[in-house]
Design a protein around this motif. Structure first.
Motif, PDB file in Angstrom:
ATOM      1  N   TRP A  62     119.798 143.233   1.973  1.00  0.00           N
ATOM      2  CA  TRP A  62     118.366 141.713   2.855  1.00  0.00           C
ATOM      3  C   TRP A  62     119.256 141.330   4.156  1.00  0.00           C
ATOM      4  CZ3 TRP A  62     114.216 141.237   2.017  1.00  0.00           C
ATOM      5  CH2 TRP A  62     113.282 140.202   1.980  1.00  0.00           C
ATOM      6  N   LEU A 129     103.660 137.101  10.515  1.00  0.00           N
ATOM      7  CA  LEU A 129     104.567 136.423  10.141  1.00  0.00           C
ATOM      8  C   LEU A 129     105.435 136.688  10.723  1.00  0.00           C
ATOM      9  CD1 LEU A 129     104.899 134.971   7.211  1.00  0.00           C
ATOM     10  CD2 LEU A 129     106.613 137.159   6.466  1.00  0.00           C
TER      11      LEU A 129
ATOM     12  N   GLN B  18     107.902 136.433   2.177  1.00  0.00           N
ATOM     13  CA  GLN B  18     109.261 137.192   2.439  1.00  0.00           C
ATOM     14  C   GLN B  18     109.972 137.021   1.319  1.00  0.00           C
ATOM     15  OE1 GLN B  18     111.492 137.023   6.305  1.00  0.00           O
ATOM     16  NE2 GLN B  18     109.484 138.491   6.620  1.00  0.00           N
ATOM     17  N   PHE B  21     108.919 138.444  -1.238  1.00  0.00           N
ATOM     18  CA  PHE B  21     109.752 140.467  -1.022  1.00  0.00           C
ATOM     19  C   PHE B  21     111.004 140.339  -0.880  1.00  0.00           C
ATOM     20  CE2 PHE B  21     110.426 143.781   2.064  1.00  0.00           C
ATOM     21  CZ  PHE B  21     109.453 144.801   0.909  1.00  0.00           C
ATOM     22  N   LYS B  22     111.516 139.367  -1.051  1.00  0.00           N
ATOM     23  CA  LYS B  22     113.700 139.206  -0.844  1.00  0.00           C
ATOM     24  C   LYS B  22     113.727 139.278  -2.369  1.00  0.00           C
ATOM     25  CE  LYS B  22     117.733 136.857   0.164  1.00  0.00           C
ATOM     26  NZ  LYS B  22     117.738 135.401   0.950  1.00  0.00           N
ATOM     27  N   TYR B  25     112.921 142.991  -3.514  1.00  0.00           N
ATOM     28  CA  TYR B  25     114.065 143.020  -3.105  1.00  0.00           C
ATOM     29  C   TYR B  25     115.667 143.590  -3.994  1.00  0.00           C
ATOM     30  CZ  TYR B  25     117.310 144.569   0.282  1.00  0.00           C
ATOM     31  OH  TYR B  25     118.163 145.801   0.532  1.00  0.00           O
TER      32      TYR B  25
END
Lengths: 342, 194
Positions: A62, A129, B18, B21-22, B25
């Motif tokens: 990540w 973003l 986000q 999305f993390k 993932y």
């Protein structure tokens, strides 16, 4: 034969393709055969996810991915409007002198490659973003940039033009917006910046939350703004980087409107053109950015007329027709050029 | 905290979220990486390909609702990227599912739960190692990645029937390989339960 049937049914069950009858059949077969049941248990347990390895991998991965997620700004969508309702809003409107900005860019030229840029062309509004989760709206003809350390060791951005920020809270990394005239410090809230290079004043407008504004030319002057306060700073456009001898600013309350959900200073985000007690010249400059046109006054006196109004941003013709309802004038449009006359 | 895939996708598409999305993932990346590794047999390009697929997915987030099966979509994207990579890297080698390198997967049993002897654990590992590559990959996708026949079929471009047949073969082979242990172990377990 029985063990083959069991294997086939185990396969179907694992592949989420078994019917209820087949599942019942499997249960019956396994209940009747202790050895087969034991084998089925083993086979079932094989291939259990290794959660530790997966978590370790995902955490490291990540880090690689997160930094790459913001490069392309997504265009503003009307659907996003409900964001506002939920958010406490601070609007900060600043405008900037051109000279200092240009000097800064030259000074930092070797670092330019590492800087991330976001821009909205004339006539367009862009939403994007930032790496820390902060949402930024860029008004037409605006630009922001930040360096590679953003969200790692700083949250500093540099602005020209007008932006609105919905800042993600992070006490450890204060969010700082730099313009040519001031630095604005925020801790997790919404935030609007206007810093067009050809405007004569800077404005900081707070709708909810709290910000601290530091005048760049006199850092001892720190102003804290509370909700519904606005700071207006007089600046001369197109001056050089020479420091201004004195800083001329004032703090005022926001002008009230009948519609409390409408704040003049941030109406651009909702595709509205809003102005209150502004000169025709100032209004024309807003329209130039919004519609990507050039506006010329054939009568100098017109520039000084004071106008107030709010309308949906549709097209330049509609906007001019609505303006004609406020003050009488004639206009003609030749391609991207608008001529105004009495 | 478990959030459904639909909720995550909605938040990503309409809120630019986000964090959502993390979460997506972190749920999906490891099996996808293993899948890429099966083709590439190298850690770094496999990692890069998978991360790249996610970055592209983020860029396309406004069209997320047009993707019907997100898991299949991700596996297929990884497969295509991996095959493209191989095509560029090795001009003369044809890659097909039968020559895949699936050894990498840790397809072992949950030993803590089953109280298996060391001997039996080794037998399980050997049984899995013996499976033909395609058979092993399908076994892995179904058992470890918890994909359905339909999803595996979509990912590998084969029919659900083939998936069924391959998985049945895998089950039979494993059972046959472990059969010699069955009598003794099941008796031992019975004894423990008294």
């Amino acid at each position: 034969m029985k063990s083959e049937r069991i294997a086939a049914l185990l396969a179907k069950r694992a592949g989420q393709a078994a019917t209820i009858e087949e599942l019942e059949e499997l249960d019956r077969l396994l209940a009747a055969d202790r050895e087969a049941a034991w084998l089925a248990g083993i086979v079932d347990a094989v291939g259990t996810r290794n959660e530790d390895a997966a978590t370790t991998f995902a955490t490291a991965g990540w880090e690689q991915v997160a930094g790459k997620l913001t490069v392309t700004p997504a265009p503003l969508r009307r659907k996003a409007a409900f964001w506002w309702a939920a958010a406490a809003i601070i609007g900060v409107i600043l405008s900037a002198g051109i000279g200092w900005q240009m000097m800064q860019q030259r000074k930092t030229a070797p670092l330019a490659a590492a800087r991330q840029q976001l821009a909205a062309p004339l006539g367009k509004t862009v939403k994007a973003l930032l790496p820390d989760g902060t949402i930024v709206w860029l008004n037409a003809g605006s630009n922001i940039s930040y360096d590679a350390g953003f969200n790692h060791n700083n949250r500093n951005i540099t602005v020209t033009g007008e932006i609105f920020l919905d800042v993600t809270k992070n006490e450890a990394l204060p969010f700082i917006v730099h313009t040519s005239n001031m630095d604005v410090h925020v801790l997790g809230t919404c935030f609007n910046i206007k810093a067009y290079e050809d405007d004569t004043r800077s404005e900081v407008t707070v709708i909810g939350g709290k910000v601290q504004v530091i005048m760049r030319n006199s850092p001892e002057k720190k102003v804290i703004l509370l909700p519904h306060e606005k700071l207006v700073l007089a600046v001369k456009p197109n001056t050089t980087a020479a420091p201004q001898a004195h800083v001329n600013f004032q703090v005022q309350g926001l002008a009230g409107t009948a519609d409390t959900s409408l704040v003049m200073e941030t109406a651009w985000r909702d595709q509205k053109l809003a102005f209150m007690n502004e000169t025709f010249e100032e209004v024309a400059r807003k329209m130039e950015r919004q519609f990507n046109v050039t506006i010329s006054f054939e009568d100098e006196n017109m520039k000084r007329e004071i106008l107030s109004g709010v309308f949906e941003k549709e097209n330049i013709n509609k906007a001019l027709q609505l303006l004609q309802m406020i003050t009488p004038f004639h206009y003609s449009i030749d391609q991207q050029h608008v001529y105004l006359s009495k | 905290m478990h959030v459904t895939m639909e909720a995550l996708l909605y938040r990503i598409q309409f809120h630019d979220d986000q964090q959502a999305f993390k979460a997506l993932y972190q749920q999906q990346v490891f099996p996808l990486y293993q899948f890429a590794f099966a083709f590439l047999k190298q850690r770094q390009p496999a990692e890069e390909i998978v991360n790249d697929v996610f970055v592209k997915l983020w860029e396309k987030r406004q069209q997320l609702d047009k993707i019907h099966e997100i898991k299949v979509y991700l596996y297929v994207a990884v497969k295509n990227a991996a095959l493209n990579y191989l095509r560029k890297a090795t001009i003369f080698t044809e890659t097909d599912l039968d020559s895949l390198h699936v050894q990498h997967f840790r397809l072992e049993a949950d030993t803590a739960q089953l109280l298996l002897t060391h001997e039996l654990q080794q037998a399980i590992a050997a049984a899995i190692q013996q499976l033909p590559p395609k058979c092993k990959l399908i076994f892995k996708l179904v058992k470890q990645d918890e994909l359905s026949y339909k999803e595996v079929a979509g990912i590998l471009g084969i029919s659900p029937k083939t998936v069924d047949a391959q998985l049945t073969i895998a089950m039979k082979k494993l059972a046959a390989h472990l059969q010699p242990f069955a009598g003794a172990e099941s008796i031992k377990q019975k004894a423990k339960s008294y």
